[in-house]
Design a protein around this motif. Structure first.
Motif, PDB file in Angstrom:
ATOM      1  N   ASP A 135       4.204   1.115   0.210  1.00 24.50           N
ATOM      2  CA  ASP A 135       3.081   0.189   0.038  1.00 24.50           C
ATOM      3  C   ASP A 135       3.279  -1.065   0.872  1.00 24.50           C
ATOM      4  O   ASP A 135       2.329  -1.568   1.501  1.00 24.50           O
ATOM      5  N   ALA A 136       4.508  -1.591   0.872  1.00 24.31           N
ATOM      6  CA  ALA A 136       4.784  -2.811   1.622  1.00 24.31           C
ATOM      7  C   ALA A 136       4.641  -2.575   3.126  1.00 24.31           C
ATOM      8  O   ALA A 136       4.134  -3.428   3.863  1.00 24.31           O
ATOM      9  N   ARG A 137       5.083  -1.409   3.606  1.00 25.94           N
ATOM     10  CA  ARG A 137       4.953  -1.105   5.029  1.00 25.94           C
ATOM     11  C   ARG A 137       3.491  -0.939   5.425  1.00 25.94           C
ATOM     12  O   ARG A 137       3.057  -1.423   6.483  1.00 25.94           O
ATOM     13  N   ALA A 138       2.713  -0.268   4.571  1.00 24.23           N
ATOM     14  CA  ALA A 138       1.296  -0.064   4.873  1.00 24.23           C
ATOM     15  C   ALA A 138       0.572  -1.404   4.969  1.00 24.23           C
ATOM     16  O   ALA A 138      -0.223  -1.633   5.888  1.00 24.23           O
ATOM     17  N   GLU A 139       0.861  -2.297   4.045  1.00 26.38           N
ATOM     18  CA  GLU A 139       0.205  -3.616   4.072  1.00 26.38           C
ATOM     19  C   GLU A 139       0.599  -4.388   5.322  1.00 26.38           C
ATOM     20  O   GLU A 139      -0.237  -5.025   5.976  1.00 26.38           O
ATOM     21  N   ALA A 140       1.877  -4.346   5.678  1.00 26.69           N
ATOM     22  CA  ALA A 140       2.346  -5.104   6.839  1.00 26.69           C
ATOM     23  C   ALA A 140       1.784  -4.554   8.143  1.00 26.69           C
ATOM     24  O   ALA A 140       1.587  -5.296   9.107  1.00 26.69           O
ATOM     25  N   ALA A 164      -2.286   6.500   6.299  1.00 27.20           N
ATOM     26  CA  ALA A 164      -2.443   7.700   7.118  1.00 27.20           C
ATOM     27  C   ALA A 164      -1.599   7.582   8.386  1.00 27.20           C
ATOM     28  O   ALA A 164      -0.980   8.562   8.830  1.00 27.20           O
ATOM     29  N   ARG A 165      -1.542   6.388   8.937  1.00 26.28           N
ATOM     30  CA  ARG A 165      -0.718   6.177  10.129  1.00 26.28           C
ATOM     31  C   ARG A 165       0.758   6.394   9.807  1.00 26.28           C
ATOM     32  O   ARG A 165       1.487   7.005  10.594  1.00 26.28           O
ATOM     33  N   LEU A 166       1.195   5.898   8.656  1.00 28.40           N
ATOM     34  CA  LEU A 166       2.588   6.088   8.254  1.00 28.40           C
ATOM     35  C   LEU A 166       2.903   7.558   8.004  1.00 28.40           C
ATOM     36  O   LEU A 166       4.008   8.022   8.303  1.00 28.40           O
ATOM     37  N   ALA A 167       1.957   8.273   7.443  1.00 27.88           N
ATOM     38  CA  ALA A 167       2.173   9.702   7.199  1.00 27.88           C
ATOM     39  C   ALA A 167       2.366  10.443   8.516  1.00 27.88           C
ATOM     40  O   ALA A 167       3.171  11.381   8.618  1.00 27.88           O
ATOM     41  N   ALA A 168       1.628  10.007   9.541  1.00 32.44           N
ATOM     42  CA  ALA A 168       1.736  10.656  10.850  1.00 32.44           C
ATOM     43  C   ALA A 168       2.948  10.169  11.629  1.00 32.44           C
ATOM     44  O   ALA A 168       3.517  10.906  12.441  1.00 32.44           O
ATOM     45  N   ASP A 169       3.344   8.923  11.374  1.00 28.68           N
ATOM     46  CA  ASP A 169       4.476   8.327  12.100  1.00 28.68           C
ATOM     47  C   ASP A 169       5.314   7.504  11.123  1.00 28.68           C
ATOM     48  O   ASP A 169       5.160   6.285  11.037  1.00 28.68           O
ATOM     49  N   PRO A 170       6.227   8.145  10.374  1.00 29.25           N
ATOM     50  CA  PRO A 170       7.020   7.446   9.360  1.00 29.25           C
ATOM     51  C   PRO A 170       7.896   6.328   9.917  1.00 29.25           C
ATOM     52  O   PRO A 170       8.312   5.436   9.172  1.00 29.25           O
TER      53      PRO A 170
END
Length: 217
Positions: A135-140, A164-170
């Motif tokens: 959650d913190a990474r998605a917000e940042a 969605a971006r994190l799911a594609a590029d962790p």
């Protein structure tokens, strides 16, 4: 407003049993004492004892303060992280100096840290970002901190896109994400007392190491 004044005056402070504090038995460095007090706050059930107030000032000299999370205490100093486009990042670029304040009300203890701020390497900052929760990474990743927001629906849609971006590029890292270190020039430990006989001990950095000094309440 008069009612509020009376209400504020009637709020009890320094309730419960408070810990003792013997300045004569303190370690040689403030980092050691801070770790001891932080562990004491955890043992006492203080919620989020690693939360701190970060105070900065911009080029115009006007101060700003906000609460964020302490990342670590190293031999170099106290660490926190910031989005590159945030107000605090702008302040630090103009005036790389900050103050940190910790307050654990259940123990009537306060710690104040002041000193210049240095930025970590891009590699260390990226490692800090990847260690954050999803959650913190998605917000940042939004990169819009403190910018005007039309409505909450706009926020939620942007967060879904970031997830969605994190799911594609962790391994994605927010551009400009920076790990900062406050290199303390002074660290003050404040122990409150019901009778207002507060104990204040400050560590000041000198050319020969740390110097300890008691202060009047």
């Amino acid at each position: 407003m008069d009612d509020l004044r009376q209400l504020l005056r009637g709020i009890e402070v320094f309730a419960g049993d408070l810990p003792g504090f013997d300045p004569g038995a303190t370690p040689d460095t403030p980092g050691e004492l801070f770790a001891d007090w932080l562990l004491g706050a955890l043992d006492a059930g203080v919620r989020e004892p690693h939360a701190m107030t970060l105070s900065t000032a911009g080029a115009d000299g006007n101060p700003q303060a906000r609460t964020l999370i302490l990342k670590a205490v190293t031999a170099e100093g106290w660490q926190f992280a910031s989005d590159g486009g945030s107000v605090k990042a702008g302040d630090l670029a103009a005036r790389p100096y900050a103050a940190l304040t910790f307050y654990w009300s259940a123990l009537a203890r306060q710690v104040r840290v002041r000193g210049p701020v240095t930025a970590a390497s891009a590699e260390a900052s990226a490692a800090d970002f990847r260690a954050r929760g999803e959650d913190a990474r998605a917000e940042a990743l939004l990169g819009r901190q403190s910018q005007p927001l039309a409505d909450l629906a706009e926020r939620d849609a942007a967060v879904r896109e970031a997830r969605a971006r994190l799911a594609a590029d962790p391994d994605a890292v927010a551009p400009g994400w920076t790990l900062h270190t406050v290199r303390p020039e002074s660290v003050e430990f404040w122990q409150g007392d019901k009778a207002r006989r507060h104990t204040r001990l400050t560590y000041r950095r000198t050319a020969d190491g740390w110097h300890k000094q008691l202060l009047w309440p």
